[in-house]
Design a protein around this motif. Structure first.
Motif, PDB file in Angstrom:
ATOM      1  N   GLU A   1       0.839  -1.202   0.000  1.00  7.48           N
ATOM      2  CA  GLU A   1       0.000   0.000   0.000  1.00  7.48           C
ATOM      3  C   GLU A   1       0.876   1.256   0.000  1.00  7.48           C
TER       4      GLU A   1
ATOM      5  N   THR B   1       1.056   4.262  -2.831  1.00  5.77           N
ATOM      6  CA  THR B   1       1.057   5.690  -2.498  1.00  5.77           C
ATOM      7  C   THR B   1       2.234   6.394  -3.153  1.00  5.77           C
TER       8      THR B   1
ATOM      9  N   HIS C   1       1.482   6.957  -6.710  1.00  2.97           N
ATOM     10  CA  HIS C   1       0.528   8.055  -6.836  1.00  2.97           C
ATOM     11  C   HIS C   1       1.226   9.403  -6.680  1.00  2.97           C
TER      12      HIS C   1
ATOM     13  N   ARG D   1      -3.559  -2.509  -7.893  1.00  3.76           N
ATOM     14  CA  ARG D   1      -4.033  -1.905  -6.642  1.00  3.76           C
ATOM     15  C   ARG D   1      -4.170  -0.396  -6.794  1.00  3.76           C
ATOM     16  N   HIS D   2      -3.253   0.220  -7.541  1.00  3.39           N
ATOM     17  CA  HIS D   2      -3.345   1.653  -7.815  1.00  3.39           C
ATOM     18  C   HIS D   2      -4.659   1.965  -8.538  1.00  3.39           C
TER      19      HIS D   2
ATOM     20  N   GLN E   1      -7.410   0.231  -8.373  1.00  2.00           N
ATOM     21  CA  GLN E   1      -8.515   0.082  -7.423  1.00  2.00           C
ATOM     22  C   GLN E   1      -8.656   1.321  -6.549  1.00  2.00           C
ATOM     23  N   ARG E   2      -7.536   1.904  -6.161  1.00  4.88           N
ATOM     24  CA  ARG E   2      -7.583   3.066  -5.272  1.00  4.88           C
ATOM     25  C   ARG E   2      -7.810   4.381  -6.011  1.00  4.88           C
ATOM     26  N   TYR E   3      -7.263   4.500  -7.210  1.00  2.11           N
ATOM     27  CA  TYR E   3      -7.270   5.795  -7.910  1.00  2.11           C
ATOM     28  C   TYR E   3      -7.765   5.676  -9.350  1.00  2.11           C
TER      29      TYR E   3
ATOM     30  N   THR F   1      -5.694  -8.635  -0.940  1.00  4.55           N
ATOM     31  CA  THR F   1      -6.323  -7.316  -0.966  1.00  4.55           C
ATOM     32  C   THR F   1      -6.882  -7.000  -2.342  1.00  4.55           C
TER      33      THR F   1
ATOM     34  N   GLY G   1     -10.663  -6.429  -3.564  1.00  2.52           N
ATOM     35  CA  GLY G   1     -10.827  -4.994  -3.761  1.00  2.52           C
ATOM     36  C   GLY G   1     -11.805  -4.572  -4.832  1.00  2.52           C
TER      37      GLY G   1
END
Length: 267
Positions: free
Chosen positions: A77, A81, A84, A113-114, A116-118, A192, A196
């Motif tokens: 994670e 970040t 990002h 994962r990036h 999924q988050r952004y 995750t 996600g």
């Protein structure tokens, strides 16, 4: 390529930009794999820059010229970040341009994962030989009392022997054993990403060699199909090994990527 020192979640990071056209059409953010560094993607960056991209990349914590114990990633994670943060650098330099994330191997897990988050900040996602879905290696190694000192075989990367030779002599590539904290982080992040959710309408291109023995395509398919929100394009290359961007048919791979991006940008 030009270097930039950024403040990462766990220390200084070295990020990179490549020369581009006076008026780029989009931003491409390259996310490298385990044990390597962003400098190995110079040819990819050249192709994308010629296609109209402003290309950015970063050496992850513990990799390349960035700070940290070699190849130790305690929490992916944090790496997401960090990526990002580089995306923010790119947007500040090129406001308003669509952003495409291209991740290879471990970088595919980070890129997934990036997204999924952004994902609402992205125009497209490209995954090359991604560590996603079912990947047995971390569990097998963690079951052992001691992690064996078995480095990645250069011949597993590409049918082009020059690729393996360059990898074997690259001082910025890690040639030692995997580290237990990183293996544990892989296991957690695979779970995750699996939990996600998908990336909705974000266009997704999946590239994989069908002779990839480091990250077998059947295991990745489970994760890619779960991640895709329905806009999935896949290219599985017969005989190709793990690094399709460095394979003997790399011209075909680059053509597939730029064709996909042309469709995204036109849409």
């Amino acid at each position: 390529m030009d270097e930039h020192v950024l403040t990462g979640t766990r220390g200084p990071l070295t990020a990179y930009t490549w020369p581009h056209r006076p008026r780029p059409r989009y931003v491409a953010l390259l996310v490298h794999g385990y044990g390597e560094h962003a400098g190995r993607y110079e040819k990819v960056a050249d192709v994308l820059a010629g296609h109209g991209a402003a290309v950015f990349a970063v050496d992850h914590v513990g990799h390349g010229r960035s700070a940290g114990e070699r190849v130790v990633i305690e929490d992916f994670e944090d790496v997401v970040t960090d990526v990002h943060t580089v995306a923010g650098l790119a947007r500040a330099a090129h406001p308003g341009l669509p952003v495409v994330v291209i991740g290879h191997s471990m970088g595919g897990l980070i890129a997934a994962r990036h997204a999924q988050r952004y994902g609402d900040e992205l125009a497209a996602l490209v995954l090359s030989g991604p560590v996603i879905g079912v990947w047995q290696l971390p569990g097998r190694l963690l079951a052992l009392p001691e992690i064996p000192d078995t480095p990645i075989s250069p011949s597993a990367l590409s049918r082009d022997p020059a690729v393996g030779a360059a990898y074997a002599t690259d001082p910025l590539v890690w040639h030692g054993p995997m580290k237990r904290p990183t293996l544990e982080a892989f296991v957690r992040t695979l779970e995750t990403v699996a939990e996600g959710g998908d990336v909705g309408p974000l266009p997704l291109l999946w590239l994989h060699g069908d002779d990839d023995r480091l990250v077998p395509p059947d295991g990745s398919r489970v994760g890619v199909e779960r991640l895709s929100g329905g806009r999935l394009t896949e290219r599985i290359y017969p005989g190709a090994r793990h690094e399709v961007f460095h394979e003997t048919n790399r011209s075909e791979v680059f053509a597939d990527v730029t064709r996909f991006l042309d469709g995204v940008l036109a849409g």
